[in-house]
Motif scaffolding. Sequence first.
Motif, PDB file in Angstrom:
ATOM      1  N   UNK A  90       0.854  -1.180   0.000  1.00  0.00           N
ATOM      2  CA  UNK A  90       0.000   0.000   0.000  1.00  0.00           C
ATOM      3  C   UNK A  90       0.888   1.227   0.000  1.00  0.00           C
ATOM      4  N   UNK A  91       0.405   2.252  -0.633  1.00  0.00           N
ATOM      5  CA  UNK A  91       1.151   3.493  -0.784  1.00  0.00           C
ATOM      6  C   UNK A  91       0.789   4.437   0.353  1.00  0.00           C
ATOM      7  N   UNK A  92       1.737   5.229   0.779  1.00  0.00           N
ATOM      8  CA  UNK A  92       1.501   6.196   1.842  1.00  0.00           C
ATOM      9  C   UNK A  92       0.298   7.071   1.543  1.00  0.00           C
ATOM     10  N   UNK A  93       0.076   7.398   0.283  1.00  0.00           N
ATOM     11  CA  UNK A  93      -1.050   8.255  -0.091  1.00  0.00           C
ATOM     12  C   UNK A  93      -2.407   7.594   0.143  1.00  0.00           C
ATOM     13  N   UNK A  94      -2.427   6.269   0.365  1.00  0.00           N
ATOM     14  CA  UNK A  94      -3.678   5.574   0.677  1.00  0.00           C
ATOM     15  C   UNK A  94      -4.077   5.740   2.149  1.00  0.00           C
ATOM     16  N   UNK A  95      -3.163   6.265   2.954  1.00  0.00           N
ATOM     17  CA  UNK A  95      -3.427   6.423   4.382  1.00  0.00           C
ATOM     18  C   UNK A  95      -4.161   7.730   4.647  1.00  0.00           C
ATOM     19  N   UNK A  96      -4.928   7.745   5.710  1.00  0.00           N
ATOM     20  CA  UNK A  96      -5.680   8.926   6.122  1.00  0.00           C
ATOM     21  C   UNK A  96      -4.704   9.938   6.720  1.00  0.00           C
ATOM     22  N   UNK A  97      -4.558  11.089   6.060  1.00  0.00           N
ATOM     23  CA  UNK A  97      -3.615  12.124   6.479  1.00  0.00           C
ATOM     24  C   UNK A  97      -3.913  12.632   7.894  1.00  0.00           C
ATOM     25  N   UNK A  98      -5.168  12.531   8.304  1.00  0.00           N
ATOM     26  CA  UNK A  98      -5.520  13.026   9.640  1.00  0.00           C
ATOM     27  C   UNK A  98      -4.968  12.131  10.750  1.00  0.00           C
ATOM     28  N   UNK A  99      -4.442  10.960  10.383  1.00  0.00           N
ATOM     29  CA  UNK A  99      -3.815  10.071  11.365  1.00  0.00           C
ATOM     30  C   UNK A  99      -2.290  10.212  11.364  1.00  0.00           C
ATOM     31  N   UNK A 100      -1.802  11.270  10.758  1.00  0.00           N
ATOM     32  CA  UNK A 100      -0.356  11.503  10.784  1.00  0.00           C
ATOM     33  C   UNK A 100       0.062  11.815  12.218  1.00  0.00           C
ATOM     34  N   UNK A 101       1.163  11.214  12.640  1.00  0.00           N
ATOM     35  CA  UNK A 101       1.648  11.346  14.011  1.00  0.00           C
ATOM     36  C   UNK A 101       2.671  12.468  14.083  1.00  0.00           C
ATOM     37  N   UNK A 102       2.487  13.340  15.063  1.00  0.00           N
ATOM     38  CA  UNK A 102       3.433  14.442  15.271  1.00  0.00           C
ATOM     39  C   UNK A 102       4.767  13.896  15.764  1.00  0.00           C
ATOM     40  N   UNK A 103       5.831  14.352  15.141  1.00  0.00           N
ATOM     41  CA  UNK A 103       7.184  14.016  15.581  1.00  0.00           C
ATOM     42  C   UNK A 103       7.746  15.290  16.192  1.00  0.00           C
ATOM     43  N   UNK A 104       7.820  15.321  17.505  1.00  0.00           N
ATOM     44  CA  UNK A 104       8.181  16.533  18.223  1.00  0.00           C
ATOM     45  C   UNK A 104       9.409  16.294  19.088  1.00  0.00           C
ATOM     46  N   UNK A 105      10.047  17.364  19.488  1.00  0.00           N
ATOM     47  CA  UNK A 105      11.197  17.234  20.384  1.00  0.00           C
ATOM     48  C   UNK A 105      10.782  16.697  21.741  1.00  0.00           C
ATOM     49  N   UNK A 106       9.678  17.199  22.270  1.00  0.00           N
ATOM     50  CA  UNK A 106       9.294  16.838  23.626  1.00  0.00           C
ATOM     51  C   UNK A 106       8.664  15.450  23.726  1.00  0.00           C
ATOM     52  N   UNK A 107       7.949  15.027  22.693  1.00  0.00           N
ATOM     53  CA  UNK A 107       7.366  13.683  22.634  1.00  0.00           C
ATOM     54  C   UNK A 107       7.653  13.183  21.217  1.00  0.00           C
ATOM     55  N   UNK A 108       8.730  12.418  21.036  1.00  0.00           N
ATOM     56  CA  UNK A 108       9.206  12.093  19.687  1.00  0.00           C
ATOM     57  C   UNK A 108       8.186  11.457  18.740  1.00  0.00           C
ATOM     58  N   UNK A 109       7.351  10.543  19.225  1.00  0.00           N
ATOM     59  CA  UNK A 109       6.351   9.891  18.375  1.00  0.00           C
ATOM     60  C   UNK A 109       5.018   9.989  19.125  1.00  0.00           C
ATOM     61  N   UNK A 110       4.396  11.139  19.031  1.00  0.00           N
ATOM     62  CA  UNK A 110       3.222  11.479  19.848  1.00  0.00           C
ATOM     63  C   UNK A 110       1.950  10.854  19.266  1.00  0.00           C
ATOM     64  N   UNK A 111       1.821   9.535  19.453  1.00  0.00           N
ATOM     65  CA  UNK A 111       0.727   8.789  18.821  1.00  0.00           C
ATOM     66  C   UNK A 111      -0.600   8.848  19.580  1.00  0.00           C
ATOM     67  N   UNK A 112      -0.639   9.375  20.794  1.00  0.00           N
ATOM     68  CA  UNK A 112      -1.892   9.402  21.547  1.00  0.00           C
ATOM     69  C   UNK A 112      -2.954  10.306  20.918  1.00  0.00           C
ATOM     70  N   UNK A 113      -2.536  11.353  20.218  1.00  0.00           N
ATOM     71  CA  UNK A 113      -3.514  12.208  19.539  1.00  0.00           C
ATOM     72  C   UNK A 113      -4.241  11.428  18.446  1.00  0.00           C
ATOM     73  N   UNK A 114      -3.505  10.613  17.694  1.00  0.00           N
ATOM     74  CA  UNK A 114      -4.125   9.787  16.648  1.00  0.00           C
ATOM     75  C   UNK A 114      -4.989   8.690  17.274  1.00  0.00           C
ATOM     76  N   UNK A 115      -4.552   8.151  18.396  1.00  0.00           N
ATOM     77  CA  UNK A 115      -5.362   7.156  19.095  1.00  0.00           C
ATOM     78  C   UNK A 115      -6.691   7.778  19.533  1.00  0.00           C
ATOM     79  N   UNK A 116      -6.649   9.008  20.025  1.00  0.00           N
ATOM     80  CA  UNK A 116      -7.879   9.693  20.419  1.00  0.00           C
ATOM     81  C   UNK A 116      -8.822   9.842  19.227  1.00  0.00           C
ATOM     82  N   UNK A 117      -8.274  10.196  18.079  1.00  0.00           N
ATOM     83  CA  UNK A 117      -9.080  10.334  16.861  1.00  0.00           C
ATOM     84  C   UNK A 117      -9.718   8.988  16.495  1.00  0.00           C
ATOM     85  N   UNK A 118      -8.954   7.908  16.619  1.00  0.00           N
ATOM     86  CA  UNK A 118      -9.466   6.568  16.342  1.00  0.00           C
ATOM     87  C   UNK A 118     -10.604   6.219  17.304  1.00  0.00           C
TER      88      UNK A 118
END
Length: 192
Positions: free
Chosen positions: A155-183
């Motif tokens: 599957x191609x990245x473009x097939x994924x829902x852009x709204x589930x993109x995970x923020x990569x931040x300095x303070x929380x490197x892979x901040x996946x809880x926001x996407x989990x909340x959306x799910x």
Amino acid sequence: MKAKIPQDGYYMATWNSRGLRGSTLEEMINYTNEIYRERGVALIQKIPTPIKPVQIDQESRHITLAYFDQKSTVDYIGAVQGIPVCFEAKECAVASFPIANIHEHQIKFMGDFEKQSGIAFFLIYYSGEGKCYYVPFRTIKRFFDRAQNGGRKSFHREELDISYRVALEKSVPVHYLEALQKDLEYRDEMSG
């Protein structure tokens, strides 16, 4: 699943790097999980892959030869605000993710996990683009079934829902809880 994951107070730790460069996705997820644990919002553990040692260097006591004892199911498992979660973390250097990197026993485990009211998902980091996505199990299952039924074997990245993109931040490197909340919100909408 009416749980609400708190969105405040995540940004207490610092990370002196520029994104995931020079580190593995797993290391960044482990660091993120430690931040979540310290803040009391989640308890997620890395599941070690079971191995069977065959040769051990007697002097250093290091394993020099081993084989996988059994198939691993998922990389991480735990709870977020009382909700059981499990997930697999994968890196991909190109924009197309091969279904061969997802195994049938993982699909079965994640399906069974969701039948027990858990949340299963993948975190896929596209290293060539510096983008990470939370991919719900239902999406992975659709891609897996498509491949099993003679369709595309990736599957191609473009097939994924852009709204589930995970923020990569300095303070929380892979901040996946926001996407989990959306799910969770999506699941609540669909159930009722």
